[in-house]
Design a protein around this motif. Structure first.
Motif, PDB file in Angstrom:
ATOM      1  N   HIS A  52      93.250 108.692  19.522  1.00 19.97           N
ATOM      2  CA  HIS A  52      93.050 107.389  18.849  1.00 19.97           C
ATOM      3  C   HIS A  52      91.572 106.972  18.808  1.00 19.97           C
ATOM      4  O   HIS A  52      91.260 105.775  18.753  1.00 19.97           O
ATOM      5  N   LEU A  53      90.648 107.947  18.855  1.00 20.17           N
ATOM      6  CA  LEU A  53      89.207 107.622  18.906  1.00 20.17           C
ATOM      7  C   LEU A  53      88.751 107.005  17.583  1.00 20.17           C
ATOM      8  O   LEU A  53      89.296 107.314  16.511  1.00 20.17           O
ATOM      9  N   SER A  54      87.736 106.152  17.676  1.00 21.81           N
ATOM     10  CA  SER A  54      87.159 105.602  16.436  1.00 21.81           C
ATOM     11  C   SER A  54      86.224 106.640  15.806  1.00 21.81           C
ATOM     12  O   SER A  54      86.171 106.800  14.597  1.00 21.81           O
ATOM     13  N   ARG A  55      85.500 107.381  16.669  1.00 19.86           N
ATOM     14  CA  ARG A  55      84.649 108.460  16.147  1.00 19.86           C
ATOM     15  C   ARG A  55      84.344 109.461  17.248  1.00 19.86           C
ATOM     16  O   ARG A  55      84.600 109.215  18.430  1.00 19.86           O
ATOM     17  N   PHE A  56      83.779 110.624  16.787  1.00 26.20           N
ATOM     18  CA  PHE A  56      83.499 111.728  17.717  1.00 26.20           C
ATOM     19  C   PHE A  56      82.013 111.774  18.088  1.00 26.20           C
ATOM     20  O   PHE A  56      81.155 111.400  17.277  1.00 26.20           O
ATOM     21  N   ALA A  57      81.723 112.299  19.277  1.00 25.89           N
ATOM     22  CA  ALA A  57      80.322 112.531  19.673  1.00 25.89           C
ATOM     23  C   ALA A  57      80.059 114.014  19.916  1.00 25.89           C
ATOM     24  O   ALA A  57      78.962 114.402  20.302  1.00 25.89           O
ATOM     25  N   VAL A  58      81.093 114.837  19.715  1.00 26.04           N
ATOM     26  CA  VAL A  58      80.936 116.297  19.895  1.00 26.04           C
ATOM     27  C   VAL A  58      81.611 117.018  18.742  1.00 26.04           C
ATOM     28  O   VAL A  58      82.340 116.411  17.963  1.00 26.04           O
TER      29      VAL A  58
END
Ligand code: ZN
Length: 321
Positions: free
Chosen positions: A248-254
């Protein structure tokens, strides 16, 4: 000129010069040589009985030096034994206990002691102190060899353990110092969207949109994608049988393939997929099966905090997914 000898001549009633000649001369020489030999023999016998020859003196000196060096060598062997025993003690009583590994058996430590085939002990069998010194050295060498092997084994066990500890998903995936974010416990619950009882195979952490999400152990990003149910989700592979999922993440960092360390920010909390409000759905799998992530959080919590967290997780709060 030599001294002239005189003899009395009764015929002439005079002292006349007399010279050694013929048999008299021979007799005189024979007497002189015999006396010289006898005296020389006596001197030689006396000297050799009371004084060593030069060779003997050198040998005796060398022998004394060798005895002193042998003594020093024996003392060094004993000192080496003492040092070695300290290492063996640490190996058995400290390192192997910490690493949860059995101490080496006395049989392994003793095996192979008994002499080297390269050295012929026949040559030294008449010298007991050399024999015992040699046996001591052989035993020391064997004990050192066994201990070196043992330390190599300990080193590889330690590396394996360090890698396992680092890979274990041992922290909470978001900052939860106040222990107020854990919302939904692991297990069966009524799903707010599907309106039926379903297994909840993870933990839900309520947090504001955009709150950083951390990798809970060292590992590799194996999947980063959007799913209708999980929304934006990240799968991490940790090795040693562990895998974690963050949904349910808003966005990815990887991105897929990234190698990450425990505590790295991998994404941000959101409410994508089947979710009713911003939260992180977090799962842990061990050897392909879901396990309750709460069992892994001891590392960043003390006992009291851990109890509070479990209590918070057991309260049937508002269902988020
Ligand atoms: Zn959930």
């Amino acid at each position: 000129m030599g001294k002239i000898k005189y003899r009395y001549n009764p015929k002439t009633c005079k002292y006349e010069p007399w010279y050694l000649r013929g048999k008299a001369l021979q007799d005189q020489i024979a007497i002189f040589i015999t006396l010289s030999l006898v005296l020389g023999g006596i001197f030689y016998f006396g000297y050799s009985k009371n004084f060593d020859s030069l060779d003997e003196q050198i040998l005796k000196k060398k022998n004394l030096t060798l005895k002193v060096e042998w003594q020093i060598l024996e003392e060094r062997v004993q000192a080496a034994y003492a040092e070695l025993n300290t290492l063996i003690d640490r190996d058995d009583k400290n390192y192997r206990v910490i690493l949860d590994s059995s101490p080496l058996s006395p049989e392994i430590r003793q095996s192979g002691v008994g002499g080297s085939e390269k050295f012929n002990t026949e040559d030294i069998k008449d010298y007991p102190s050399v024999m015992s010194g040699y046996a001591n050295l052989e035993k020391l060498k064997h004990t050192v060899d066994v201990e070196v092997q043992s330390y190599k084994e300990l080193n590889s066990i330690l590396k394996e353990r360090v890698s396992m500890w680092a890979s274990r998903p041992a922290i909470q995936p978001i900052n939860n110092k106040q222990l107020e974010r854990l919302h939904m416990s692991y297990g069966s619950r009524f799903h707010p969207i599907f309106k039926r009882y379903m297994d909840h195979k993870g933990l839900d952490f309520a947090a504001d949109n955009g709150t950083p999400v951390y990798a809970t152990g060292d590992g590799k990003v194996i999947m980063v994608y959007f799913s209708a149910s999980y929304g934006n989700v990240i799968y991490l592979e940790h090795g040693h049988g562990y895998e974690t999922r963050y949904a349910h993440l808003s966005r990815f960092a990887v991105k897929e393939g990234d190698v990450i360390k425990r505590g790295h920010v991998i994404g941000y909390v959101g409410s994508t997929g089947n979710s009713v409000s911003a939260h992180l759905h977090y799962e842990v799998l061990f050897q392909g099966s879901h396990v309750n992530p709460i069992n892994f959080f001891q590392r960043d919590l003390n006992n009291k905090e851990y109890e509070r967290l479990i209590e918070a997780g057991s309260i049937d709060a508002k269902v988020l997914d």
